[in-house]
Design a protein around this motif. Structure first.
Motif, PDB file in Angstrom:
ATOM      1  N   ASN A  67       0.826  -1.197   0.000  1.00  0.00           N
ATOM      2  CA  ASN A  67       0.000   0.000   0.000  1.00  0.00           C
ATOM      3  C   ASN A  67       0.866   1.255   0.000  1.00  0.00           C
ATOM      4  OD1 ASN A  67      -2.898  -1.087   0.472  1.00  0.00           O
ATOM      5  ND2 ASN A  67      -1.653  -2.181   1.982  1.00  0.00           N
ATOM      6  N   ALA A  68       0.221   2.390  -0.204  1.00  0.00           N
ATOM      7  CA  ALA A  68       0.920   3.674  -0.238  1.00  0.00           C
ATOM      8  C   ALA A  68       1.270   4.124   1.171  1.00  0.00           C
ATOM      9  CB  ALA A  68       0.059   4.723  -0.924  1.00  0.00           C
ATOM     10  N   VAL A  69       2.333   4.919   1.265  1.00  0.00           N
ATOM     11  CA  VAL A  69       2.746   5.554   2.518  1.00  0.00           C
ATOM     12  C   VAL A  69       2.645   7.062   2.327  1.00  0.00           C
ATOM     13  CG1 VAL A  69       4.645   5.913   4.142  1.00  0.00           C
ATOM     14  CG2 VAL A  69       4.300   3.655   3.108  1.00  0.00           C
ATOM     15  N   ASN A  70       1.969   7.736   3.252  1.00  0.00           N
ATOM     16  CA  ASN A  70       1.803   9.182   3.173  1.00  0.00           C
ATOM     17  C   ASN A  70       2.245   9.813   4.484  1.00  0.00           C
ATOM     18  OD1 ASN A  70       0.230   9.477   0.507  1.00  0.00           O
ATOM     19  ND2 ASN A  70      -0.990   7.969   1.622  1.00  0.00           N
ATOM     20  N   THR A  71       3.299  10.607   4.418  1.00  0.00           N
ATOM     21  CA  THR A  71       3.795  11.293   5.609  1.00  0.00           C
ATOM     22  C   THR A  71       3.829  12.804   5.438  1.00  0.00           C
ATOM     23  OG1 THR A  71       6.103  11.186   4.881  1.00  0.00           O
ATOM     24  CG2 THR A  71       5.263   9.306   6.150  1.00  0.00           C
ATOM     25  N   GLY A  72       3.512  13.291   4.275  1.00  0.00           N
ATOM     26  CA  GLY A  72       3.665  14.703   3.956  1.00  0.00           C
ATOM     27  C   GLY A  72       4.975  14.985   3.248  1.00  0.00           C
TER      28      GLY A  72
ATOM     29  N   LEU B 225       8.232  17.095  -1.420  1.00  0.00           N
ATOM     30  CA  LEU B 225       9.135  16.822  -2.534  1.00  0.00           C
ATOM     31  C   LEU B 225       8.529  17.268  -3.867  1.00  0.00           C
ATOM     32  CD1 LEU B 225      10.523  13.288  -1.554  1.00  0.00           C
ATOM     33  CD2 LEU B 225      11.784  15.452  -1.560  1.00  0.00           C
ATOM     34  N   GLU B 226       7.229  17.087  -4.014  1.00  0.00           N
ATOM     35  CA  GLU B 226       6.571  17.538  -5.247  1.00  0.00           C
ATOM     36  C   GLU B 226       6.745  19.038  -5.434  1.00  0.00           C
ATOM     37  OE1 GLU B 226       2.530  16.352  -5.776  1.00  0.00           O
ATOM     38  OE2 GLU B 226       2.915  14.290  -5.103  1.00  0.00           O
TER      39      GLU B 226
ATOM     40  N   LYS C 198       9.832  10.902 -10.874  1.00  0.00           N
ATOM     41  CA  LYS C 198       9.646  11.752 -12.055  1.00  0.00           C
ATOM     42  C   LYS C 198       9.959  13.196 -11.672  1.00  0.00           C
ATOM     43  CE  LYS C 198       5.444  12.539 -13.408  1.00  0.00           C
ATOM     44  NZ  LYS C 198       4.095  12.347 -13.998  1.00  0.00           N
ATOM     45  N   PHE C 199      10.688  13.885 -12.522  1.00  0.00           N
ATOM     46  CA  PHE C 199      10.993  15.300 -12.284  1.00  0.00           C
ATOM     47  C   PHE C 199       9.897  16.158 -12.892  1.00  0.00           C
ATOM     48  CE2 PHE C 199      13.170  19.292 -13.650  1.00  0.00           C
ATOM     49  CZ  PHE C 199      13.343  19.814 -12.373  1.00  0.00           C
ATOM     50  N   THR C 200       9.347  17.045 -12.067  1.00  0.00           N
ATOM     51  CA  THR C 200       8.264  17.910 -12.526  1.00  0.00           C
ATOM     52  C   THR C 200       8.580  19.389 -12.304  1.00  0.00           C
ATOM     53  OG1 THR C 200       7.161  17.722 -10.371  1.00  0.00           O
ATOM     54  CG2 THR C 200       6.510  16.143 -12.087  1.00  0.00           C
TER      55      THR C 200
END
Length: 424
Positions: free
Chosen positions: A262-267, A272-273, A339-341
């Motif tokens: 599953n996904a991990v979400n810590t902020g 990073l985005e 991916k670099f955005t």
């Protein structure tokens, strides 16, 4: 049975050179290429140029060794000549044969040079022979030993690191963020031991204080709990005063108990985005992968079986960037793609990639241990799993940040937990 993950030295090297890069203090690159094209690198030259006082190298090498072992002695002597010339004679060396006298042999062992057993052939018969292949360095009353001299670029790495360790006066400090489920420094034994040669290491909590001014690089390793917004503001302040960042993030997590991912979400992923680096909530799978040990019930009891597990990609495709150049291989545990955005105010360089036969699978995932993988399961190639972004990371402040899309890779100490897989 526990899943045994064998961690390549490439893992340790990556975090060391990455932290070296972002701290901008010491750029010693470990050369693992066969032709030793990086011998006497710029890093070594810088170390020798900074020497203010003589350093003595006492090399303990046995004589009458087989040709391949004797070549190590010759290469080490030639390297010492180069070091001496580059340092204007500040590297002083001598060779002694510990096998000549018992007193010299005892001296070598007191100085941390332990004999190794090598195979020699005499009259078409092989026999074991004791040999010394080490060195002791002395500088201003301090000693540092190289127990065994390895051939190739590892020789330069060991010698230059020993010189730097003895001669460095002020060690920059690397801070390791804690307070959000990150591993303690003692849980990263290999990386910690190597980093302490050249750096001071400090755990940093920023719930009630700013990042201390002596920190040059902040390492954010595998947070599992949410990081409050106010603390990201303190990290921004750190960047604006010239600090560098190293991030090893778990964007996904695999649970061996129920075979799900599953996904991990810590902020951290959202922060990073904002810096132009998107760590995707996917699993990178690779035909070139590590194995897990599975316990299986049979009529004869529980048997153990090794099964290739594509969720443990073996990374052997690296860029020519100084951080990654010369690395051979590293095993990742549940890595994600990057991916670099970002915009033109930042420059992104990929550091490590999946193989020519790989893929990315979005969460959630179920780990089917009995799945028969085929070539069609790996239609992609060269998925980015690590990179470095440079430029304006906070306002107009220019900085550098390394991002690795696997937060577990530096961890091999007390806090590492064993996982189990089973199938009926």
């Amino acid at each position: 049975m526990s899943n045994k993950l064998y961690i390549s030295t490439g893992l340790v090297i990556l975090i060391i050179v990455a932290l070296n890069f972002v701290s901008n203090e010491f750029h010693l690159r470990l050369d693992l290429t066969e032709d030793h094209e990086y011998t006497l690198s710029k890093a070594t030259k810088d170390i020798l140029d900074e020497l203010e006082d003589p350093i003595t190298v006492k090399a303990y090498f046995s004589q009458n060794l087989p040709p391949d072992i004797a070549k190590v002695r010759q290469d080490f002597q030639e390297m010492l000549v180069e070091y001496s010339n580059r340092s204007d004679g500040k590297v002083v060396f001598e060779f002694v044969n510990p096998s000549e006298k018992k007193e010299t042999e005892e001296e070598a062992m007191r100085n941390g040079i332990q004999p190794v057993m090598i195979t020699v052939r005499e009259k078409d018969q092989a026999k074991q022979q004791k040999a010394f292949l080490g060195a002791q360095l002395t500088f201003e009353g301090k000693n540092e030993s190289i127990p065994v001299i390895q051939p190739g670029a590892a020789m330069e790495y060991a010698l230059s690191t020993a010189i730097k360790k003895l001669s460095v006066k002020d060690r920059p400090t690397i801070g390791f963020l804690v307070g959000h489920g990150e591993p303690a420094i003692n849980e990263m034994q290999q990386a910690g031991q190597e980093l302490e040669i050249l750096y001071s290491l400090k755990e940093v909590k920023i719930d009630s204080a700013e990042i201390p001014s002596d920190i040059k690089t902040l390492a954010i390793i595998r947070p599992t709990d949410s990081i409050p917004y106010a603390q990201f503001a303190k990290i921004e302040n750190f960047i604006q005063r010239g600090g560098r960042i190293f991030v090893a993030i778990n964007r996904v997590d695999g649970n061996f108990q129920n075979a799900t991912g599953n996904a991990v979400n810590t902020g951290l992923e959202k922060w990073l985005e904002q810096k132009g680096v998107e760590v995707n909530d996917d699993f990178v799978i690779d035909a070139k992968c590590g194995a897990v040990t599975v316990q299986q019930q049979s009529p004869f009891g529980i048997i153990q079986q090794q099964i290739q597990f594509p969720y443990l990609p073996i990374i052997s495709n690296f860029s020519s960037h100084p951080i990654a150049r010369g690395l051979e291989q590293m095993v990742m545990k549940f890595a994600s793609s990057i991916k670099f955005t970002g915009d033109t105010s930042k420059r992104f360089t990929a550091l490590a990639f999946s193989s020519e036969k790989s893929n990315s699978l979005k969460v959630p995932q179920f780990f089917d241990i009995q799945k028969q993988w085929t070539q069609e399961d790996f239609p992609n190639q060269n998925l980015i799993v690590a990179g470095v972004v440079e430029g304006k990371l906070s306002g107009n402040a220019r900085s550098k940040m390394v991002v690795v899309a696997d937060g577990d890779f530096p961890i091999n100490g007390a806090g590492e937990r064993a996982q189990k897989l089973s199938k009926d």
